[in-house]
Design a protein around this motif. Structure first.
Motif, PDB file in Angstrom:
ATOM      1  N   THR A 137       0.803   4.164  -2.981  1.00  0.00           N
ATOM      2  CA  THR A 137       0.055   5.346  -2.557  1.00  0.00           C
ATOM      3  C   THR A 137       0.904   6.589  -2.772  1.00  0.00           C
TER       4      THR A 137
ATOM      5  N   ARG B 157      -6.493  -1.965   2.991  1.00  0.00           N
ATOM      6  CA  ARG B 157      -5.653  -1.132   2.114  1.00  0.00           C
ATOM      7  C   ARG B 157      -6.105   0.331   2.187  1.00  0.00           C
ATOM      8  N   HIS B 158      -7.405   0.543   2.145  1.00  0.00           N
ATOM      9  CA  HIS B 158      -7.923   1.909   2.199  1.00  0.00           C
ATOM     10  C   HIS B 158      -7.567   2.565   3.528  1.00  0.00           C
TER      11      HIS B 158
ATOM     12  N   ALA C 156      -3.827   3.277   3.660  1.00  0.00           N
ATOM     13  CA  ALA C 156      -3.500   4.429   2.798  1.00  0.00           C
ATOM     14  C   ALA C 156      -3.896   5.736   3.481  1.00  0.00           C
TER      15      ALA C 156
ATOM     16  N   THR D 253       0.837  -1.198   0.000  1.00  0.00           N
ATOM     17  CA  THR D 253       0.000   0.000   0.000  1.00  0.00           C
ATOM     18  C   THR D 253       0.872   1.248   0.000  1.00  0.00           C
TER      19      THR D 253
END
Length: 156
Positions: free
Chosen positions: A54, A138-139, A142, A50
């Motif tokens: 990102t 992951r979100h 990030a 990630t």
């Protein structure tokens, strides 16, 4: 000495590599029971991947904070520290910890009220028996890795 993951000398950044680590961090991973170790190593790879994908994060530094594998963004100072560890009071549980004063966990709770479980304003709780909720994690990762970057952008 803490290990910067994902950066070589010069201007080009290398890919973060899960096989390059501080020996003290590796010792912590190696001390976990096998099923927990496997889940935490998968979580570690997710954090590194990630970070690599990102924008604005830069190289991560993997180190120990409070005896837990921790991931920082010292190059860009874009994010808030992420820590991972077993939940000592609950067998088979592990967590992704965030700084409690950032409001990150409250944001995650709003985004994923039924998909993720939370420990107060400190962490996302996970169970060794469950599949890792990759997209949601992951979100969240990030957002944590860009927390300060996003605050700076909002202040402009």
């Amino acid at each position: 000495m803490p290990n910067p993951i994902g950066k070589t000398s010069g201007k080009r950044a290398a890919r973060p590599r899960a096989d390059v680590s501080d020996p003290a961090v590796e010792a912590v991973f190696n001390a976990y029971p096998a099923p927990l170790k496997a889940k935490l190593k998968t979580l570690r790879r997710l954090i590194l991947e990630t970070a690599r994908t990102t924008e604005g994060v830069g190289a991560l530094q993997e180190t120990l904070k409070w005896g837990q594998p921790s991931y920082l963004t010292p190059e860009t100072r874009s994010g808030s520290t992420i820590r991972i560890d077993q939940v000592k009071s609950a067998a088979g549980q592990y967590a992704v910890y965030f700084h409690c004063q950032t409001g990150l966990v409250d944001s995650f709770r709003e985004l994923y009220p039924t998909k993720l479980r939370f420990g107060g304003n400190r962490c996302i709780l996970l169970d060794v028996r469950d599949e890792l909720p990759r997209a949601e994690l992951r979100h969240c990762v990030a957002l944590a890795l860009t927390y300060h970057l996003n605050k700076r952008k909002a202040a402009r």
